[in-house]
Design a protein around this motif. Structure first.
Motif, PDB file in Angstrom:
ATOM      1  N   PHE A 195       0.858  -1.211   0.000  1.00 20.39           N
ATOM      2  CA  PHE A 195       0.000   0.000   0.000  1.00 20.39           C
ATOM      3  C   PHE A 195       0.874   1.234   0.000  1.00 20.39           C
ATOM      4  O   PHE A 195       0.677   2.171  -0.789  1.00 20.39           O
ATOM      5  N   ALA A 196       1.900   1.196   0.876  1.00 16.85           N
ATOM      6  CA  ALA A 196       2.759   2.383   1.006  1.00 16.85           C
ATOM      7  C   ALA A 196       3.420   2.676  -0.330  1.00 16.85           C
ATOM      8  O   ALA A 196       3.467   3.813  -0.793  1.00 16.85           O
ATOM      9  N   MET A 197       3.869   1.592  -0.974  1.00 18.92           N
ATOM     10  CA  MET A 197       4.591   1.810  -2.241  1.00 18.92           C
ATOM     11  C   MET A 197       3.667   2.482  -3.261  1.00 18.92           C
ATOM     12  O   MET A 197       4.089   3.344  -4.033  1.00 18.92           O
ATOM     13  N   MET A 198       2.395   2.081  -3.229  1.00 18.23           N
ATOM     14  CA  MET A 198       1.469   2.633  -4.245  1.00 18.23           C
ATOM     15  C   MET A 198       1.356   4.146  -4.102  1.00 18.23           C
ATOM     16  O   MET A 198       1.320   4.868  -5.100  1.00 18.23           O
ATOM     17  N   VAL A 199       1.349   4.610  -2.873  1.00 12.17           N
ATOM     18  CA  VAL A 199       1.109   6.057  -2.723  1.00 12.17           C
ATOM     19  C   VAL A 199       2.414   6.844  -2.632  1.00 12.17           C
ATOM     20  O   VAL A 199       2.438   8.062  -2.819  1.00 12.17           O
ATOM     21  N   SER A 200       3.510   6.150  -2.353  1.00 12.62           N
ATOM     22  CA  SER A 200       4.775   6.911  -2.106  1.00 12.62           C
ATOM     23  C   SER A 200       5.295   7.499  -3.409  1.00 12.62           C
ATOM     24  O   SER A 200       4.829   7.140  -4.500  1.00 12.62           O
ATOM     25  N   GLY A 201       6.215   8.376  -3.290  1.00 10.43           N
ATOM     26  CA  GLY A 201       6.878   8.957  -4.468  1.00 10.43           C
ATOM     27  C   GLY A 201       5.903   9.796  -5.264  1.00 10.43           C
ATOM     28  O   GLY A 201       4.837  10.186  -4.759  1.00 10.43           O
ATOM     29  N   ASP A 202       6.228  10.038  -6.517  1.00 12.49           N
ATOM     30  CA  ASP A 202       5.402  10.965  -7.301  1.00 12.49           C
ATOM     31  C   ASP A 202       4.179  10.198  -7.823  1.00 12.49           C
ATOM     32  O   ASP A 202       3.979  10.099  -9.019  1.00 12.49           O
ATOM     33  N   GLY A 203       3.461   9.559  -6.906  1.00 13.20           N
ATOM     34  CA  GLY A 203       2.306   8.741  -7.321  1.00 13.20           C
ATOM     35  C   GLY A 203       1.251   9.607  -7.991  1.00 13.20           C
ATOM     36  O   GLY A 203       1.148  10.814  -7.709  1.00 13.20           O
ATOM     37  N   THR A 204       0.492   9.041  -8.900  1.00  9.98           N
ATOM     38  CA  THR A 204      -0.570   9.824  -9.559  1.00  9.98           C
ATOM     39  C   THR A 204      -1.670  10.103  -8.522  1.00  9.98           C
ATOM     40  O   THR A 204      -1.772   9.436  -7.508  1.00  9.98           O
ATOM     41  N   SER A 205      -2.491  11.076  -8.831  1.00  4.28           N
ATOM     42  CA  SER A 205      -3.509  11.487  -7.844  1.00  4.28           C
ATOM     43  C   SER A 205      -4.442  10.316  -7.549  1.00  4.28           C
ATOM     44  O   SER A 205      -4.825  10.070  -6.405  1.00  4.28           O
ATOM     45  N   SER A 206      -4.758   9.555  -8.550  1.00  6.02           N
ATOM     46  CA  SER A 206      -5.746   8.485  -8.307  1.00  6.02           C
ATOM     47  C   SER A 206      -5.115   7.328  -7.545  1.00  6.02           C
ATOM     48  O   SER A 206      -5.821   6.451  -7.062  1.00  6.02           O
ATOM     49  N   ALA A 207      -3.760   7.340  -7.398  1.00  6.68           N
ATOM     50  CA  ALA A 207      -3.104   6.197  -6.740  1.00  6.68           C
ATOM     51  C   ALA A 207      -3.650   6.034  -5.329  1.00  6.68           C
ATOM     52  O   ALA A 207      -3.888   4.930  -4.855  1.00  6.68           O
ATOM     53  N   SER A 208      -3.872   7.122  -4.685  1.00  4.36           N
ATOM     54  CA  SER A 208      -4.327   7.000  -3.290  1.00  4.36           C
ATOM     55  C   SER A 208      -5.681   6.292  -3.270  1.00  4.36           C
ATOM     56  O   SER A 208      -5.926   5.417  -2.430  1.00  4.36           O
ATOM     57  N   GLU A 209      -6.529   6.640  -4.227  1.00  6.84           N
ATOM     58  CA  GLU A 209      -7.844   5.968  -4.227  1.00  6.84           C
ATOM     59  C   GLU A 209      -7.649   4.463  -4.447  1.00  6.84           C
ATOM     60  O   GLU A 209      -8.184   3.626  -3.711  1.00  6.84           O
ATOM     61  N   GLY A 210      -6.799   4.118  -5.432  1.00  8.39           N
ATOM     62  CA  GLY A 210      -6.542   2.686  -5.688  1.00  8.39           C
ATOM     63  C   GLY A 210      -5.987   2.022  -4.449  1.00  8.39           C
ATOM     64  O   GLY A 210      -6.430   0.950  -4.027  1.00  8.39           O
ATOM     65  N   ALA A 211      -5.048   2.708  -3.808  1.00 11.32           N
ATOM     66  CA  ALA A 211      -4.412   2.111  -2.615  1.00 11.32           C
ATOM     67  C   ALA A 211      -5.454   1.902  -1.537  1.00 11.32           C
ATOM     68  O   ALA A 211      -5.499   0.857  -0.882  1.00 11.32           O
ATOM     69  N   PHE A 212      -6.316   2.873  -1.401  1.00  8.87           N
ATOM     70  CA  PHE A 212      -7.333   2.776  -0.348  1.00  8.87           C
ATOM     71  C   PHE A 212      -8.211   1.542  -0.589  1.00  8.87           C
ATOM     72  O   PHE A 212      -8.441   0.714   0.296  1.00  8.87           O
ATOM     73  N   LYS A 213      -8.650   1.389  -1.854  1.00 11.26           N
ATOM     74  CA  LYS A 213      -9.525   0.244  -2.151  1.00 11.26           C
ATOM     75  C   LYS A 213      -8.777  -1.057  -1.848  1.00 11.26           C
ATOM     76  O   LYS A 213      -9.306  -1.973  -1.203  1.00 11.26           O
ATOM     77  N   TYR A 214      -7.523  -1.086  -2.299  1.00 10.09           N
ATOM     78  CA  TYR A 214      -6.730  -2.303  -2.075  1.00 10.09           C
ATOM     79  C   TYR A 214      -6.629  -2.567  -0.573  1.00 10.09           C
ATOM     80  O   TYR A 214      -6.824  -3.682  -0.092  1.00 10.09           O
ATOM     81  N   LEU A 215      -6.398  -1.493   0.173  1.00 11.58           N
ATOM     82  CA  LEU A 215      -6.215  -1.647   1.630  1.00 11.58           C
ATOM     83  C   LEU A 215      -7.482  -2.219   2.267  1.00 11.58           C
ATOM     84  O   LEU A 215      -7.432  -3.222   2.986  1.00 11.58           O
ATOM     85  N   VAL A 216      -8.614  -1.624   1.930  1.00  6.37           N
ATOM     86  CA  VAL A 216      -9.871  -2.079   2.572  1.00  6.37           C
ATOM     87  C   VAL A 216     -10.086  -3.558   2.253  1.00  6.37           C
ATOM     88  O   VAL A 216     -10.241  -4.403   3.156  1.00  6.37           O
ATOM     89  N   LEU A 217      -9.996  -3.869   0.960  1.00  8.65           N
ATOM     90  CA  LEU A 217     -10.264  -5.275   0.574  1.00  8.65           C
ATOM     91  C   LEU A 217      -9.237  -6.204   1.208  1.00  8.65           C
ATOM     92  O   LEU A 217      -9.554  -7.285   1.721  1.00  8.65           O
ATOM     93  N   SER A 218      -7.956  -5.748   1.223  1.00  5.10           N
ATOM     94  CA  SER A 218      -6.929  -6.650   1.751  1.00  5.10           C
ATOM     95  C   SER A 218      -7.127  -6.869   3.246  1.00  5.10           C
ATOM     96  O   SER A 218      -6.975  -8.002   3.742  1.00  5.10           O
ATOM     97  N   SER A 219      -7.537  -5.838   3.943  1.00  4.38           N
ATOM     98  CA  SER A 219      -7.726  -6.061   5.392  1.00  4.38           C
ATOM     99  C   SER A 219      -8.939  -6.962   5.620  1.00  4.38           C
ATOM    100  O   SER A 219      -8.918  -7.832   6.503  1.00  4.38           O
ATOM    101  N   VAL A 220      -9.970  -6.815   4.783  1.00  8.35           N
ATOM    102  CA  VAL A 220     -11.100  -7.752   4.913  1.00  8.35           C
ATOM    103  C   VAL A 220     -10.574  -9.177   4.709  1.00  8.35           C
ATOM    104  O   VAL A 220     -10.895 -10.116   5.457  1.00  8.35           O
ATOM    105  N   ALA A 221      -9.698  -9.325   3.703  1.00  6.53           N
ATOM    106  CA  ALA A 221      -9.161 -10.670   3.428  1.00  6.53           C
ATOM    107  C   ALA A 221      -8.417 -11.194   4.653  1.00  6.53           C
ATOM    108  O   ALA A 221      -8.605 -12.334   5.078  1.00  6.53           O
TER     109      ALA A 221
END
Lengths: 626, 100, 525, 463
Positions: free
Chosen positions: D135-161
């Protein structure tokens, strides 16, 4: 003793030389090669013929195995017995004469070498056909001559009409050939061999059921009709006149069209045990003779008249074979080759003189301008009409006699033949009078240019005319020579002798009144001819259109197949197959793909909902089944 | 249905409640809280079994779960800060521009 | 000269040259083409030596390369020359240099991608034909699709995308089924021999239950009939043959369609003899339908390429008919037809390409070729005659043997009361020869004859093109006049195949002399 | 014993040391390139160590129910570390700060711990350590603006998993009373409703992490929102690790009938769903996401095997799939510099980047399963073991699914070789030399897989 192979090989060498480098050779060299090699073949044939006469044993020569597997073995082998000797002599002899004639006739044509190459190719295939030892060699020659006639009919290929005629000839021949091939397969199923001796020997000893014998016979007849332009498959012969006239003389009069008769006599072993097939051949032949003669009367193009006459004369030969008198058929074939070639070459000389004019209505009064052609033409037409001293009389009379006396012959079939003979005499006289006598309605500028045929053409005409005069006298010795192969019980007793003389008198009488009727109508009263034509109006139109066979074939068969191909198959089935196999699946998959991607709504909670639903489903499934 | 099975069933119930919370609640923070609820339910189930069988791994597992949960929450908060800074709203529905 | 290294070299040579190509830097020079041609001629020389040196009885080990590739799966890199694939080896290695020679001057030929694709295609085709291991066969069976797909894609006509996609996806259906069959056979070999083994020799000796045979047979036959193509599965044919570049069409029609026939000979009949004997009549029916369907469609085609495409559909029908009559003569006929049709149809397509190179798109309206270019016209006429199956050409030998074997088989079946279908089909196939003459001569009439208008300045065949066509014509003439020496080479392979098939029929004595046909009494009516 | 602790877990220790060093470098603002170099060295050393251990057959049971080093662990770790190394080299050019390398190293460390685990505790820790840095890697660095949204979705689903997996584990713990994998393996088929439910829940947790059909929804958004080399990391290493984790758990035991039927339905559904939706995708990353869903379906398909061929099939498939994705993404980044990723950019790419497009075409065709390429053998192994264990109809349905899959892969090949569009500027992106070296290393291994599949395969057999 393997010079037998040379006979077909020499014309092949001629074809290769003229075909590959002919256009670069000078004209005289091309014609020397083209005429020399067939002449050499003719000499060799005479050598083999004399050897055959002295020793009486046929010469057989196997070159190599063509195809060999467990269930089939076919060799490339040549066989020279009495029947093929006659055919070989006719093919090489008349062939060489016609080559010499064509040297003069085609002298001013631009693709001179190509013409002679095709002609030599034809001779090669015809000789393979005649000398072949088994059905496959015969079939190879059979289709080969079909190819040569296709190439030669469509020789002047600029004109679309001529190429159409060539194509029509080849396809109609091919229709016949299918019958031939099926017969060969059926024969092999029983005899296990394709050799003529093997086949005839097998069928002499044991005959499978009559039905089989008759089907083989009828299939062979169907094949022969295709090649020899008999009733059902004769439509290509009149159109084949589109080729150069020497071609018509060689292929469509003397040699190729008689291949059917050769096939029937070769397979006499089969026919002698297939009574139904024999009757069909006999009556088919008689019918063709009669119908051909009627059509001959109504034609104005001189070559078409001769074409229909060839068709009717071959009808006679088929009738002879059908009656079991194969040797009489061969005899008529030999004499017919001579005088029909002379007639065609004479017509060629006339057309040559009139610079391509073929319509008899535009001729007349030529006997003074080209007396030699007139003379030879007269001799040959008298021979054709069956006037006594000429060859035609002997051979046709032999057939008519057999028509009466043969076991399956009958007065009815004799009567048809007899009337056809009369009509033959009538249309030949009509042709002679319209072209040579009466007032000349040849256009002026053509009139001036009329000149007698050059020496090379004239000499051939004279030889042929002489032969058609002398040719008939060797009748009895001819049938005797053929008897070991085609021997059949000759009608017995003196009474028969008497009867034979009566019939001979009858045929001379019918020929004479045919000639007189012709002279009366066409010399004197041309107007009367118009009146008779109007009186019989519809019948006249029926006959002059060739009983609408051609129209029927074209309209029903060809157009229907084209319609099926164009509208049914090309439009209906192809589009449905395309739609079902290509458009439908790809369209379906694309639609489903768009549907699935709509599942991605972008809302996290929707995703978790999917998880929840999925989990609930599998838990229920797993636990419920435990 | 002795005490332990009751407790495990309770844990299951809490777990599903947490899951439903994630699906239904619109507020980002509440969604994160529901995730934590689910983890607590799991810890409850571990502890009940550990007590029932008097075995060590269940107890050890609780500590590891909490370690992991805390890291995860830290990360989640960081990502949420970025998200909210851009959209100035805590509603989950606003973050839907990745679709199709 | 007959040793395994030649066979290996035959396979590796085109691949090696394909790998050299990218290294060659400068574009537009003749060097890449020369290198490719040298590679292809090398392969041709090797295959001719093998072809000439091979007689029916050379023991297979002498010409086999057998290296374990995935030992645990029983997949070894086993290439071998036997009676069945000797014709195809010669045909493939002959077609490639001829195709390159004919398209030497075209714009495609100086692109390294074009040359590389041809070489890779040659390797995979030779791999398919020579492989004696089922997995290897399947790997090359599908590997051929990639270069052909890319060839159509980059060098094809206007809507080449649709053509390439349809071609690939349509053939892919067959390959997927074939993969299922391959795996099933692997599982069978596991059950029966205890280990995974894909060697043809072991697979041929497995006793497969009829259900397994049925599944394998249906999968293999579908894959092969799509590849040939045969009647119901031919919708990709006109599209792919029309849009592909000349080299692609010639190779597709000449060599790739033969993979389908080879698949039938190598997989369908030996692996499931009982089922193939049982299903033979239905497939014969399909074959004859495709003979007539292709021929009738070709009658009214205005475009030359489409006409020859449909004629190829018709000729493939003859091959399948010959194979499934399961007679020695008809299978020999099919093998000859594979060679003769391969050569003739490739020649016809390349000939059309020569005209297209000279006249551009207006070659579609060309007539009176005999006047402009007599040598071209004669060669075209010879190829037409070969397709019309005229005696003294290879077309006649093959079609005669096919129809001969078919008729004997049909009559044999009819006599033993197993129905009239095969006999009627063979008779219809004989009538196919008439249609064949019809459309081919209409094609000749359209293109060779007619009025010549002077201003089309057109060069006749130059030396390169003549040399390219000479070997094709040589095959047509040799097999036409003296097929026997070539026939011996495939003799014992055909014997084994028919023995396999015959072994399964109730052992039939050869038809007795006097057969009591149910329809006619022994003596009079 | 102590030496085993060091030598056995040496790659893990190397990575740990790497992370610490990177932190120091970060604190003292060292040269940015240093991070990449250090990472490559550490990863290469780790691979070398593993290779040595593998060759002399080193196996030890470090902590009885928690950590064991057996052949599978060695090979799996070699595969993971190898893919991490190649990915690292390929993304040397784009990633700027040391943070990226730290996160990458820690994620790889998590993956390695999964492979060693013999107990669920270390497995759980490994999974957490695998996904959190992602998750951190997705948002770190010059990530695109939508990266945070993608990371968030991944995070929620992954924690459910993770919650699901843990809940499953708790149920299993309830039944067996211990958290060791071998005990779980013994009792999983006991047939009780609770153990079936536990297996199903654990499985769905892993399916959620591997993005199998009903649980796949996060993958397209997560993959398409981040830079290409991170998408490569998500699609290859993380997915391979999750799949190999499943193999670690279930290794060769045959699952019970109900679980097998569940797996069949899910995997076939995800093959069809992934392949069909990918056809209409316009963006490369999205297309990669859907193809990874389909590949997850193929991999899960192998779980139903009962003839013991599962481990070898999955190891081979996971390694080939991971490698091809990495090379494909690297080649794509070479052809289309910057972060534009719509497929239109690929039109006529052969003219400008011949080698890159050929490699991309080969990778794509290998994913489609076209024979000479390794992807075919991977699919073959799976289908072989599935059919050998008697599931013929599901195999045939999966065949049809894979047939549909070929369409969109061909679409890519079509664009590469189409000559329609005028080629854009052929400028090479900055620092592409490094990417080339990564691509070169990857393709060497790819060609090795193609030419000598037998070696790798027989190595696996001794697991």
């Amino acid at each position: 003793m393997n010079h037998l192979m040379l006979i077909p090989l020499l014309p092949l060498v001629g074809f290769l030389i003229n075909g590959l480098i002919g256009s670069r050779l000078p004209r005289w060299l091309v014609s020397v090669i083209a005429c020399g090699l067939p002449a050499a073949a003719f000499a060799l044939t005479i050598g083999a013929f004399t050897l055959l006469r002295t020793t009486g044993t046929p010469i057989a020569e196997t070159l190599f195995t063509w195809v060999g597997a467990a269930d089939i073995k076919v060799d490339v082998a040549l066989y020279f017995d009495q029947v093929s000797a006659v055919m070989c002599l006719v093919v090489t002899g008349v062939g060489t004469l016609i080559h010499i004639y064509s040297a003069g006739y085609m002298s001013h044509d631009k693709s001179f070498a190509r013409y002679f190459a095709y002609l030599n190719l034809f001779l090669f295939f015809m000789l393979t056909l005649v000398l072949g030892k088994n059905l496959i060699m015969l079939f190879a020659g059979w289709e080969g001559v079909g190819l040569a006639s296709y190439l030669l009919i469509g020789f002047w290929f600029e004109d679309r009409e001529k190429t159409n005629a060539g194509l029509k000839a080849f396809v109609v021949n091919r229709v016949g050939d299918t019958g031939f091939v099926l017969a060969a397969f059926l024969i092999f199923y029983f005899t296990k061999t394709l050799d003529f001796q093997g086949i005839n020997g097998y069928f002499a000893a044991t005959q499978p059921s009559l039905l089989i014998m008759n089907t083989i016979g009828i299939l062979l007849l169907f094949g022969a009709c295709g090649k020899s332009a008999q009733i059902p498959l004769h439509v290509w012969l009149p159109d084949a006149m589109a080729g150069p006239t020497p071609v018509s003389a060689l292929i469509h009069a003397a040699t190729m069209v008689t291949a059917g008769v050769y096939l029937l006599s070769r397979m006499s072993g089969v026919f002698l045990h297939a009574p139904l097939a024999m009757d069909v051949v006999a009556w088919g032949g008689a019918l063709t003779a009669f119908v051909g003669a009627t059509m001959g009367i109504t034609q104005y193009n001189i070559k078409k008249v001769l074409a229909y006459s060839t068709m009717s004369q071959i009808g006679y030969m088929f009738m002879a074979c059908g009656l079991g008198a194969f040797d009489a058929g061969m005899f008529h074939l030999y004499t017919h080759a001579l005088f029909k070639a002379c007639l065609f070459l004479g017509a060629g000389a006339i057309i040559h003189a009139l610079h391509g004019e073929e319509d008899m209505r535009k001729m007349g009064g030529l006997w003074r301008k080209i007396p030699l052609t007139f003379g030879t033409f007269l001799f040959a037409s008298l021979a054709l009409s069956g006037v006594p001293p000429f060859a035609g009389f002997f051979s046709k009379d032999e057939i008519l006699w057999n028509a009466w006396s043969a076991p399956n012959g009958s007065p009815a079939i004799w009567a048809i033949g007899w009337i056809a003979a009369g009509m033959t005499a009538f249309y030949m006289t009509r042709a002679i009078i319209m072209t040579f006598f009466g007032e000349s309605n040849v256009p002026e500028k053509v009139e001036a240019g009329i000149h007698e045929a050059p020496f090379s053409m004239a000499s051939v005409l004279v030889i042929l005319a002489a032969l058609s005069l002398v040719g008939g006298f060797i009748g009895t010795r001819f049938t005797g020579f053929l008897s070991p192969v085609l021997g059949h019980p000759v009608a017995e007793g003196a009474a028969a002798g008497g009867m034979e003389h009566i019939l001979m008198g009858a045929s001379v009488a019918i020929a004479a009144c045919g000639i007189l009727l012709g002279c009366f109508l066409y010399l004197g009263k041309r107007t009367l001819v118009e009146k008779i034509r109007d009186a019989v109006g519809p019948i006249y139109r029926l006959v002059s259109n060739g009983y609408y066979f051609d129209a029927f074939y074209y309209k029903v068969v060809v157009r229907c197949v084209d319609w099926v191909s164009e509208s049914v198959l090309a439009k209906v089935t192809e589009t449905t197959f395309n739609f079902v196999a290509i458009e439908l699946p790809s369209g379906g998959i694309n639609m489903v793909s768009r549907l699935f991607s709509s599942l991605q709504t972008g809302n996290v909670q929707a995703y978790v909902l999917y998880v929840l639903l999925g989990l609930a489903l599998i838990l229920w499934w797993g636990v419920a089944h435990a | 249905m002795d005490r332990y099975q009751f407790l495990v069933a309770l844990a299951g119930l809490i777990f599903t409640l947490g899951l439903l919370g994630v699906v239904i609640r619109r507020n980002l923070l509440v969604v994160m809280m529901c995730l934590e609820i689910m983890l607590n339910a799991v810890v409850l189930s571990f502890v009940t079994t550990a007590v029932r069988t008097q075995s060590i791994p269940g107890v050890a597992m609780t500590f590891f779960i909490y370690v992991a949960a805390s890291c995860e929450v830290a990360l989640a908060m960081a990502i949420m800060v970025i998200l909210v800074r851009r959209r100035h709203s805590l509603d989950v529905g606003t973050f839907q521009d990745l679709k199709g | 000269m007959l040793n395994p290294t030649t066979v290996l070299a035959l396979f590796v040579l085109p691949l090696a040259f394909a790998l050299i190509l990218p290294v060659m830097t400068e574009r537009g020079s003749v060097l890449p083409r020369i290198v490719t041609m040298v590679g292809m001629l090398g392969v041709l020389a090797l295959s001719v030596t093998i072809f000439v040196g091979y007689d029916g009885s050379t023991d297979p080990q002498l010409l086999a390369v057998n290296v374990p590739w995935i030992a645990s799966l029983g997949v070894n890199f086993h290439l071998g020359v036997d009676g069945m694939n000797i014709y195809l080896m010669l045909l493939t290695s002959l077609l490639f240099p001829v195709v390159l020679a004919c398209t030497w001057k075209t714009a495609h030929a100086d692109k390294k991608l074009y040359l590389g694709l041809l070489l890779i295609m040659e390797t995979s085709l030779l791999g398919t034909f020579l492989s004696q291991n089922l997995m290897l066969f399947f790997v090359f069976w599908e590997a051929v699709l990639i270069p052909m797909f890319i060839l159509i894609l980059t060098f094809g006509g206007e809507n080449r995308r649709k053509a390439a996609m349809t071609f690939f996806m349509y053939t892919m259906v067959g390959s997927i089924l074939l993969l299922a069959a391959v795996i099933l056979l692997g599982v069978e070999s596991l059950h029966q021999t205890g280990s995974w083994n894909f060697e043809f020799s072991t697979l041929y000796h497995l006793h497969l239950s009829t259900t397994v045979q049925m599944f394998v047979f249906v999968a293999v036959v579908l894959a092969c009939l799509i590849k040939c193509p045969v009647f119901p599965f031919h919708s990709w044919l006109p599209l792919a043959y029309y849009e592909a570049p000349a080299a692609g069409t010639a190779l597709m029609a000449g060599a790739m369609s033969k993979m389908g026939a080879f698949g039938l000979l190598k997989l369908a009949i030996p692996l499931c003899p009982q089922v193939s004997v049982a299903f033979a009549p239905t497939i014969i029916l399909l074959a004859v339908i495709s003979i007539l369907y292709g021929a009738v469609l070709a009658l009214r085609q205005q475009d030359f390429k489409k006409l020859i495409a449909y004629s190829s559909l018709s000729h493939m029908g003859y091959i399948v008919l010959g194979i499934f009559c399961l007679q020695q003569s008809s299978i020999h006929g099919s093998l000859f037809q594979i060679l003769s049709h391969g050569v003739a149809v490739a020649g016809l397509f390349l000939m059309l390409d020569l005209l297209e190179q000279r006249l551009g798109a207006s070659y579609k309206q060309l007539n009176a070729l005999s006047i402009y270019a007599p040598r071209l016209a004669v060669t075209l006429m010879l190829f037409i005659l070969a397709s019309v199956a005229l005696p003294l050409t290879s077309g006649f030998t093959s079609e005669f043997l096919i129809l001969f074997g078919g008729f004997q088989h049909g009559l044999q079946l009819f006599n033993t009361g197993n129905g009239l279908l095969v006999l009627v089909c063979v008779i219809l196939a004989c009538s196919g020869m008439v249609l064949g003459a019809g459309y081919m001569l209409r094609f000749a009439r359209a293109i060779l004859y007619g009025k010549a208008n002077e201003e089309i300045g057109m060069k006749d065949m130059n030396l390169r093109e003549t040399i390219a066509f000479v070997p094709l014509l040589a095959i047509v003439v040799i097999i036409g006049i003296w097929p026997y020496p070539v026939m011996i080479k495939a003799q014992n392979a055909v014997e084994q195949l028919t023995a396999l098939a015959a072994g399964t029929q109730q052992v039939q004595a050869l038809p007795q002399t006097t057969t009591t046909l149910p329809i006619g009494g022994a003596d009079g009516h | 014993m102590a030496t085993d602790l060091i030598y056995g877990l040496l790659p893990e220790h190397l990575l740990l040391a790497l992370i610490l060093v990177l932190m120091l470098v970060e604190i003292f603002h060292g040269d940015r390139k240093l991070g990449g170099v250090l990472f490559t060295l550490a990863a290469a050393a780790g691979c070398a160590v593993l290779a040595v251990q593998l060759s002399n057959g080193y196996t030890v049971n470090l902590v009885p129910t928690e950590i064991t080093i057996d052949r599978f662990a060695l090979i799996a770790r070699l595969v993971i570390l190898g893919c991490g190394l190649i990915l690292g080299i390929c993304s040397l050019a784009t990633s700027s700060s040391c943070k990226f390398w730290m996160l990458l190293a820690s994620s790889l460390l998590g993956a390695l711990t999964i492979m060693d685990s013999a107990g669920f505790i270390s497995l759980f820790i490994g999974i957490e350590m695998l996904s959190l840095p992602a998750f951190a890697m997705m948002v770190s660095g010059d990530g695109t603006s939508s990266a945070s949204e993608g990371a968030f979705k991944y995070l929620v689903l992954s924690s459910v998993a993770t919650a699901l997996i843990l809940f499953g584990l708790s149920l299993v713990y309830g039944v067996t009373g211990s958290l060791s994998i071998s005990v779980f393996m013994a009792t999983v088929n006991a047939g009780g409703a609770q153990s079936i439910a536990a297996t199903v829940i654990i499985l769905s947790g892993f399916f959620l992490k591997a993005a199998v059909f009903p649980f796949h929804a996060w993958a397209p958004d997560a993959y398409s929102s981040v830079r290409i080399h991170i998408t490569a990391f998500l699609a290859s290493v993380i997915k391979a690790a999750v799949v190999l984790a499943l193999v670690r758990i279930f290794s060769t035991i045959a699952l019970s009938a109900e679980v097998v039927s569940v797996i069949i339905v899910l995997s076939v559904a995800s093959i069809f769903y992934g392949n069909t939706t990918a056809i209409k995708q316009g963006a490369f990353k999205k297309l990669l996401a859907y193809s990874s869903i389909a590949h997850a379906g193929y991999m899960m398909f192998a779980l139903i095997d009962s003839t013991g061929g599962r481990t070898e099939a999955l190891l081979y498939y996971a390694s080939v799939y991971a490698l091809t994705t990495i090379i494909a993404c690297a080649c794509f980044s070479l052809i289309v510099p910057g972060d534009r990723d719509d497929l239109g950019q690929l039109d006529g790419a052969f003219a400008t980047h011949p080698v890159a497009s050929v490699l991309l075409a080969l990778c794509v065709l290998s994913m489609a399963g076209i024979p000479p390429l390794p992807g075919f053998l991977a699919k073959f192994l799976i289908f072989k073991s599935v059919i050998a264990s008697g599931h013929i109809t599901p195999a045939v349905i999966a065949f049809v699914g894979s047939y549909i899959g070929v369409i969109f892969y061909l679409g890519i090949v079509y664009r590469l070789f189409s000559t329609a569009s005028v080629p854009a500027e052929a400028g090479e992106a900055a620092g592409s030399g490094l990417v080339w070296s990564g691509v070169f290393l990857g393709s060497v291994v790819f060609i090795l897989f193609m030419l000598v599949p037998g070696v790798f395969h027989s190595l696996l057999l001794t697991v």
